[in-house]
Design an enzyme around this catalytic site. Structure first.
Site, short mmCIF file in Angstrom:
data_model
loop_
_atom_site.label_atom_id
_atom_site.label_comp_id
_atom_site.label_asym_id
_atom_site.label_seq_id
_atom_site.Cartn_x
_atom_site.Cartn_y
_atom_site.Cartn_z
N LYS A 158 -57.50 -4.21 -56.35
CA LYS A 158 -58.20 -2.93 -56.20
C LYS A 158 -59.68 -3.23 -56.07
O LYS A 158 -60.16 -4.24 -56.59
CB LYS A 158 -57.97 -2.04 -57.43
CG LYS A 158 -58.20 -0.58 -57.19
CD LYS A 158 -56.95 0.09 -56.69
CE LYS A 158 -57.14 1.53 -56.33
NZ LYS A 158 -55.85 2.20 -56.06
N ASP A 198 -58.43 4.96 -51.25
CA ASP A 198 -58.18 5.55 -52.57
C ASP A 198 -59.19 6.70 -52.67
O ASP A 198 -59.67 7.19 -51.62
CB ASP A 198 -58.37 4.51 -53.69
CG ASP A 198 -57.81 4.99 -55.04
OD1 ASP A 198 -56.59 4.95 -55.23
OD2 ASP A 198 -58.62 5.42 -55.90
P1 NDP Z 1 -59.23 11.83 -52.42
O1 NDP Z 1 -60.60 11.29 -52.51
O2 NDP Z 1 -58.66 12.15 -51.09
O3 NDP Z 1 -59.09 13.15 -53.32
C1 NDP Z 1 -59.38 13.09 -54.68
C2 NDP Z 1 -59.26 14.49 -55.25
O4 NDP Z 1 -59.34 14.41 -56.67
C3 NDP Z 1 -60.40 15.38 -54.80
O5 NDP Z 1 -59.96 16.72 -54.79
C4 NDP Z 1 -61.42 15.15 -55.90
O6 NDP Z 1 -62.36 16.20 -56.07
C5 NDP Z 1 -60.54 15.05 -57.12
N1 NDP Z 1 -61.19 14.21 -58.12
C6 NDP Z 1 -61.64 12.95 -57.96
N2 NDP Z 1 -62.23 12.51 -59.08
C7 NDP Z 1 -62.14 13.54 -59.96
C8 NDP Z 1 -62.56 13.69 -61.29
N3 NDP Z 1 -63.20 12.71 -61.94
N4 NDP Z 1 -62.30 14.89 -61.90
C9 NDP Z 1 -61.66 15.88 -61.24
N5 NDP Z 1 -61.25 15.80 -59.97
C10 NDP Z 1 -61.48 14.63 -59.35
O7 NDP Z 1 -58.29 10.78 -53.20
P2 NDP Z 1 -56.72 10.60 -53.13
O8 NDP Z 1 -56.06 11.91 -52.91
O9 NDP Z 1 -56.44 9.49 -52.23
O10 NDP Z 1 -56.41 10.08 -54.61
C11 NDP Z 1 -56.04 10.95 -55.67
C12 NDP Z 1 -55.36 10.13 -56.75
O11 NDP Z 1 -54.17 9.52 -56.19
C13 NDP Z 1 -56.16 8.98 -57.34
O12 NDP Z 1 -55.80 8.81 -58.68
C14 NDP Z 1 -55.67 7.77 -56.53
O13 NDP Z 1 -55.88 6.57 -57.22
C15 NDP Z 1 -54.21 8.11 -56.42
N6 NDP Z 1 -53.47 7.46 -55.35
C16 NDP Z 1 -53.88 7.52 -54.06
C17 NDP Z 1 -53.13 6.93 -53.06
C18 NDP Z 1 -53.49 7.03 -51.63
O14 NDP Z 1 -52.70 6.54 -50.80
N7 NDP Z 1 -54.59 7.65 -51.27
C19 NDP Z 1 -51.92 6.15 -53.38
C20 NDP Z 1 -51.54 6.21 -54.76
C21 NDP Z 1 -52.30 6.83 -55.70
P3 NDP Z 1 -63.87 16.01 -55.52
O15 NDP Z 1 -63.76 16.14 -54.05
O16 NDP Z 1 -64.65 17.09 -56.19
O17 NDP Z 1 -64.30 14.64 -55.96
O1 2IT Z 2 -53.23 3.48 -55.69
C1 2IT Z 2 -52.68 3.18 -54.60
O2 2IT Z 2 -51.51 2.80 -54.56
C2 2IT Z 2 -53.45 3.31 -53.38
N1 2IT Z 2 -54.59 3.75 -53.43
C3 2IT Z 2 -52.88 2.84 -52.07
C4 2IT Z 2 -53.01 1.36 -51.95
C5 2IT Z 2 -52.63 0.79 -50.60
O3 2IT Z 2 -52.85 -0.42 -50.45
O4 2IT Z 2 -52.12 1.49 -49.74
#
Ligand code: NDP
Ligand code: 2IT
Length: 478
Positions: A158, A198
């Site tokens: 990461k 992420d």
């Molecule tokens: P994005 O940046 O697309 O969206 C994140 C969302 O969460 C936004 O709405 C953001 O609001 C909110 N957010 C972020 N930080 C905070 C915080 N500290 N408190 C409250 N709200 C918060 O990210 P993703 O959708 O990609 O990721 C969301 C979660 O999913 C994370 O935990 C990530 O690690 C996990 N994840 C993502 C994957 C992926 O493929 N993208 C895969 C597996 C897990 P704001 O815009 O106000 O910051």
């Molecule tokens: O937390 C996660 O699994 C991700 N942000 C996606 C990682 C990836 O390599 O697609």
């Protein structure tokens, strides 16, 4: 001290016998051949003070695997537990970039390469002001076991930066991404380490970084995943985490003969994961009533339909606005500064960030009749919240199982890049469904308790751990 009588075990036994006298243990506390979780944690907390989130993730895993670990004394002989908890290495660097007004900024950049026993380091990059080594250490640790669960050959890593893309122009984001890669490129590659997105890193950022990477590395082997389709990306990758979480949820519901149709679902976040979770739930006839961002949440009792979701996607992905604009547009409730867990629901899908559900939130969910929680985000529930879910026997899926669909399709993107072919949407979606089902099967295999309740935390941790542990044992003390 004898290993199990499998072929691998017998081989290991021989190796260990030969090496026995040369093995030295780093930890003063781990002086017996059984693991005591508290001793390991005490030792790690002394060595890594001020890293609570990392220690939280380690504690959850070790607590689940203690029994199975102690059935394999060969693990302790090679101090496997410390080698597995401490990342292989962490790169840390300064990133300097120039804003549109000509001012010069510095941010920190990092890449944690946690473990590559089963494949190249693989995991996303997070751009958020809270990014620091301990946060990335927790995420890389989780990623290692998540990736093992996908059945694909990927190790765990990461990275990221304390840079915030919020309020920056496209040109500023591009210059930042290029400066970040100017340092990171020498540490990554298609067979060494493959980053992706992420929080704060979506298609726009991945494409900018991949463009700069290719210019420096002079290769076209797809070292990033989450790329645009035209640039070598995979169909379904943007959807994969959200869709995968819903596929996992469906498997959990099946164990209790529950139909998803008409169920009330609270979702947090409004980014990549939350958006495609909502899309799949709408398709299946469930009713999503909340979404959030870091400023607050919206509550729409009528449910978010496809038209409203299109508005959110444009608002968040193109205009980069705030979720409260949804409430203004559709005339529903907006609650500033709070999370959506006091809203009555059948199912909760936390999809924003770590530790967003505490004990109070968990109790409220259970009291309100919520019977399933499946984590789109990484470690969104605190240990106290998890204990409440398990004590109430609700269907609870930890992120490393439920959100593994994202990295799984990243793995499929790597395969397509290697064979220089692209699969159709249906082919990728079919493989994703299959992988989520397999992950569910592994959780049931290792997590089913004597009264029939499936402890998905234990199941996911044991299955992920055993795969990585066996690969490490096979590969010797390195
Ligand atoms: P994005 O940046 O697309 O969206 C994140 C969302 O969460 C936004 O709405 C953001 O609001 C909110 N957010 C972020 N930080 C905070 C915080 N500290 N408190 C409250 N709200 C918060 O990210 P993703 O959708 O990609 O990721 C969301 C979660 O999913 C994370 O935990 C990530 O690690 C996990 N994840 C993502 C994957 C992926 O493929 N993208 C895969 C597996 C897990 P704001 O815009 O106000 O910051
Ligand atoms: O937390 C996660 O699994 C991700 N942000 C996606 C990682 C990836 O390599 O697609």
């Amino acid at each position: 001290m004898h290993a199990k009588s499998s072929h691998t075990g017998a081989y290991l036994n021989l190796k260990l016998y030969d090496l026995d006298s040369k093995i030295s243990f780093n930890s003063k506390n781990i002086n017996s051949l059984t693991m005591k979780v508290q001793q390991v944690l005490d030792n790690l907390s002394q060595r890594f003070p001020n890293e609570p989130v990392y220690l939280q993730a380690v504690e959850e895993l070790l607590t689940s695997i203690e029994d199975v670990y102690n059935q394999h004394p060969e693990f302790a002989k090679v101090n496997l537990i410390e080698r597995l908890c401490i990342p292989d290495r962490i790169f840390s660097f300064r990133v300097t970039w120039v804003d549109d007004a000509g001012s010069v900024h510095t941010n920190m950049g990092y890449r944690v390469q946690h473990n590559n026993a089963i494949g190249p380091y693989k995991g996303g990059l997070r751009f958020h002001p809270s990014v620091a080594p301990q946060l990335l250490k927790f995420l890389a640790f989780e990623q290692t076991f998540k990736n093992a669960l996908t059945t694909l050959p990927m190790g765990g890593g990461k990275g990221g930066s304390d840079f915030s893309p919020k309020g920056k122009s496209d040109a500023e984001v591009m210059r930042f991404c290029q400066a970040f890669i100017l340092e990171l490129w020498r540490h990554i590659g298609p067979d060494t380490d493959v980053p992706a997105g992420d929080i704060g890193v979506g298609g726009r950022e991945v494409n900018y970084m991949y463009g700069m990477y290719k210019k420096l590395a002079r290769e076209n082997t797809g070292t990033f995943t989450g790329k645009s389709l035209e640039g070598g990306g995979s169909l379904i990758r943007p959807e994969a985490t959200g869709f995968g979480n819903v596929y996992f949820l469906l498997e959990m519901l099946k164990t209790r003969n529950i139909d998803i149709k008409d169920k009330i679902v609270t979702v947090s976040g409004s980014g990549n994961v939350a958006q495609y979770t909502t899309e799949k739930l709408i398709e299946l006839g469930a009713k999503v009533v909340t979404l959030s961002d870091s400023d607050g949440y919206i509550y729409d009792p009528a449910g978010i339909d496809s038209e409203k979701l299109s508005f959110i996607m444009e608002l968040k992905n193109e205009k980069r606005g705030r979720i409260k604009e949804y409430a203004e547009k559709f005339g529903c409730t907006y609650v500033e500064g709070e999370r959506p867990w006091n809203i009555v629901c059948d199912i909760a899908l936390p999809s924003a960030t770590q530790n967003e559900i505490n004990a109070e939130d968990a109790q409220k969910l259970v009291d309100n009749g919520c019977f399933a929680v499946s984590e789109g985000a990484n470690m969104p529930s605190t240990p106290e919240a998890i204990a409440i879910f398990l004590n109430h026997n609700i269907l609870y899926a930890p992120g490393k199982a439920a959100n593994a669909g994202g990295v799984a399709v990243s793995g499929l993107e790597m395969t397509q890049n290697s064979i220089k072919l692209s699969w159709t949407r249906d082919e990728v979606d079919h493989k994703l469904k299959h992988i989520m089902k397999e992950i569910h099967n592994q959780c049931v295999k290792y997590g089913k308790t004597s009264n029939g309740y499936i402890n998905y935390v234990k199941g996911a941790n044991v299955a992920g751990f055993m795969k990585v542990a066996k690969a490490m044992m096979d590969q010797g003390i390195i």
